[in-house]
Motif scaffolding. Structure first.
Motif, PDB file in Angstrom:
ATOM      1  N   PRO A  53       0.802  -1.218   0.000  1.00 46.89           N
ATOM      2  CA  PRO A  53       0.000   0.000   0.000  1.00 46.89           C
ATOM      3  C   PRO A  53       0.843   1.279   0.000  1.00 46.89           C
ATOM      4  N   ARG A  54       1.913   1.280   0.838  1.00 52.29           N
ATOM      5  CA  ARG A  54       2.751   2.491   0.926  1.00 52.29           C
ATOM      6  C   ARG A  54       3.484   2.754  -0.400  1.00 52.29           C
ATOM      7  N   GLU A  55       4.067   1.674  -0.976  1.00 54.70           N
ATOM      8  CA  GLU A  55       4.801   1.818  -2.231  1.00 54.70           C
ATOM      9  C   GLU A  55       3.860   2.213  -3.380  1.00 54.70           C
ATOM     10  N   PHE A  56       2.645   1.599  -3.369  1.00 54.76           N
ATOM     11  CA  PHE A  56       1.686   1.926  -4.428  1.00 54.76           C
ATOM     12  C   PHE A  56       1.221   3.377  -4.303  1.00 54.76           C
ATOM     13  N   MET A  57       1.072   3.862  -3.047  1.00 54.47           N
ATOM     14  CA  MET A  57       0.696   5.260  -2.819  1.00 54.47           C
ATOM     15  C   MET A  57       1.747   6.211  -3.405  1.00 54.47           C
TER      16      MET A  57
END
Length: 621
Positions: free
Chosen positions: A81-85
């Motif tokens: 989630p963090r990397e995709f954000m």
């Protein structure tokens, strides 16, 4: 153009008349520019729309799996989630950067097109003026022509063409953004468009007539500024001697003050709505936020919408303000189109500008002819009559005159007798209203007028000198690399100028003479004028009161120079001093537009007619 004429002039809108002057190349560039404007609008809504999924992800990371726009991207890049954000944020920044890049490219293209078109319009206007007959310039102020060629073209480019193209590009962006908002929430989008558009439209309708009138006043006061400045600096010697500096300063100050006032008024009107509209727009965003929250929305659903409207408002407001400000600027400066287009369309034989594509180009500027019209036998005026436009009385009335080749002819008469008009017809500057000018029996017409003028050398009373070298003033208008020095020296010798140039001027023929020949005496300037007239070795030398402003000693030197040309050339001389024509082979006496008498100096004195009365009465010709 009157204020009541709105945005239309002469039966067609000013913009269609202006478009009619553009070349096919300009029109192709306009098409490319239109495509770029639509691309700019597309990238603009892409940048605005991209904020919604990003803000939604911040509130609810599960959107990566559920949102129909984000889920396919997450499947392509199965990140945490963090990397995709971070990836999504980078994409949003990239889209915004690309949107701004395309917008900057559009602005650059608008500027590039406008200044290129302005360059060509300025050249076109200058060429049109050069192509007009001499009679055109008798009815126009030269400072006005310079203003139209330089200032009015600049005004047209900076205050009409660039703003108009900017209005079109910003309108496309506004429509694209409103279209996006319409898809997201039709009710709010329609309300926003009606409120903002209606407010700007209402303000414009209130001020448009005032802007039109103010624009006309600016054109009038600017023309007056140019005229006073030009006349003041041209007559600075008289002004200094008479001590009239304050009077001419006051003449200049009045139009300058009025011009400044009207410019400031226009700028204030264009900026006036900005402050109120910014308050209205951002107040509207607050109302939208409260409305969404009152409808029971949670943060996850309302934050993306709030972000969308905030970013849309941030992009909409400058565009709306630019549309209003630029359209106000256009309205204010519309008289510039009328001035430019009307003068370009005024060229004889040129069709009025039409909006449909046609082959429009810069008019050809007449160039020197290679083969002059030879004079072997005689110059003949046959039953020539002439009246100036707007005047019923004839300046010349059925004048017939035959001048044999290689003789000297003096033309004299009292003020208003028709001397200058006769000379201008002989020079091919004016076309007879009736009768004709013939050279060796060949009528001078539009087809061979340039050839006849190539046979002439002309020396006016006031010699027009350029701020350049003696050599370039003698070879007047010939490019530096094409000047023939042997011709320059020969002409200077004939004008009794060569010895002065070599002995008195520090750089000889390469000495600069200053603006309007300020470093030379009147006699030296006049001899440069004679040398210029002789550079091309003309068959006919024409002197229009060329010695009237000189002292007796200087005049005698110049007349001595002319005496060396006797029997080699035909010399036509309008004389201010009657003694100047004493040695002419033939003297023509004009009275009220008709030939009163013809003869030598002694013959005319013996007849005790008008000429003898003028000489004995000390009356100048």
């Amino acid at each position: 153009m009157s204020g009541a004429s709105g945005l239309r002039t002469g039966g067609a809108s000013p913009f269609s008349r202006l478009y009619g002057l553009l070349t096919p190349a300009h029109r192709r560039k306009l098409l490319v520019l239109a495509l770029l404007v639509f691309a700019s609008g597309f990238f603009e809504i892409a940048g605005v729309a991209s904020i919604m999924p990003f803000m939604g992800m911040i509130v609810d990371p599960r959107l990566a799996l559920e949102n129909r726009w984000i889920a396919p991207l997450h499947q392509l890049f199965p990140l945490s989630p963090r990397e995709f954000m971070m990836l999504l944020g980078a994409i949003v920044l990239g889209v915004l950067f690309l949107s701004n890049l395309v917008s900057a490219l559009t602005t650059w293209s608008i500027l590039r097109f406008s200044f290129t078109a302005g360059r060509d319009l300025s050249k076109m206007m200058f060429a049109v003026y050069l192509n007009h007959p001499y009679l055109f310039f008798l009815g126009r102020n030269t400072s006005e022509l310079a203003q139209n060629t330089l200032f009015e073209i600049g005004r047209l480019v900076n205050n009409i063409l660039i703003p108009f193209l900017t209005v079109l590009s910003r309108t496309v962006i506004v429509l694209f953004i409103l279209g996006l908002l319409l898809v997201v929430n039709p009710e709010i989008a329609l309300l926003s468009g009606l409120v903002l558009g209606g407010a700007y439209g209402g303000i414009y309708l209130l001020v448009r007539r005032s802007l039109s009138r103010t624009g006309q006043e600016v054109s009038k006061e600017n023309s007056r500024r140019f005229q006073v400045a030009s006349e003041t600096f041209s007559g600075i010697k008289d002004i200094k001697i008479l001590g009239r500096e304050e009077a001419f300063f006051n003449l200049f100050a009045i139009p300058v003050e009025r011009y400044t006032y009207f410019q400031a008024k226009s700028q204030m009107v264009s900026l006036l709505p900005r402050y109120a509209m910014e308050t209205l727009a951002f107040g509207g965003i607050i109302v939208i936020v409260l409305a969404l929250l009152s409808m029971g929305g949670n943060l996850a659903t309302t934050l993306p919408l709030i972000s969308l409207y905030a970013l849309a408002g941030y992009r909409l407001m400058p565009s709306l303000q630019q549309i209003f400000a630029n359209w106000s600027l256009i309205r204010f400066n519309l008289p510039a189109i009328d001035k430019v287009v009307s003068d370009i369309e005024s060229l004889p034989g040129r069709e009025p500008a039409k909006p449909e594509p046609r082959d429009v180009s810069i008019p050809n500027v007449p160039s020197p002819v290679s083969q002059p019209l030879p004079l072997r036998r005689e110059i003949c005026l046959s039953e020539v009559s002439f009246s100036y436009p707007g005047r019923e009385e004839k300046v010349l009335d059925r004048v017939s005159l035959t001048i044999p080749a290689n003789v000297s002819v003096g033309i004299v008469g009292s003020t208003g007798s028709g001397k200058t008009t006769t000379l201008d017809i002989l020079l091919g500057l004016l076309e007879p209203g009736e009768g004709e000018l013939r050279i060796d029996g060949i009528p001078v017409t539009a087809k061979n007028r340039r050839q006849w003028q190539a046979s002439l050398g002309y020396v006016p009373q006031q010699i027009m000198l350029i701020d350049d070298t003696v050599k370039n003033n003698i070879a007047f208008g010939i490019p530096e690399g094409e000047i023939e020095m042997d011709r320059v020296v020969r002409a200077a010798r004939l004008a009794h100028l060569h010895d002065f140039i070599l002995s008195e001027l520090p750089k000889g023929y390469d000495t600069g003479i200053g603006e309007r020949g300020v470093r030379l005496s009147g006699g030296q300037r006049q001899r440069i004028g004679i040398a210029r007239a002789l550079y091309h070795d003309p068959a006919v030398l024409v002197l229009d009161e060329a010695t009237s402003a000189l002292d007796n000693m200087t005049e005698s030197v110049i007349m001595e120079a002319l005496a060396t040309l006797s029997r080699q050339k035909t010399i036509l001389m309008v004389a201010h001093r009657l003694t100047t024509v004493r040695d002419c082979d033939m003297i023509v006496v004009l009275d009220r537009g008709r030939i009163s008498d013809i003869g030598t100096y002694h013959e005319l004195m013996e007849r005790e007619g008008i000429f003898a009365s003028m000489v004995r009465g000390g009356v100048s010709g």
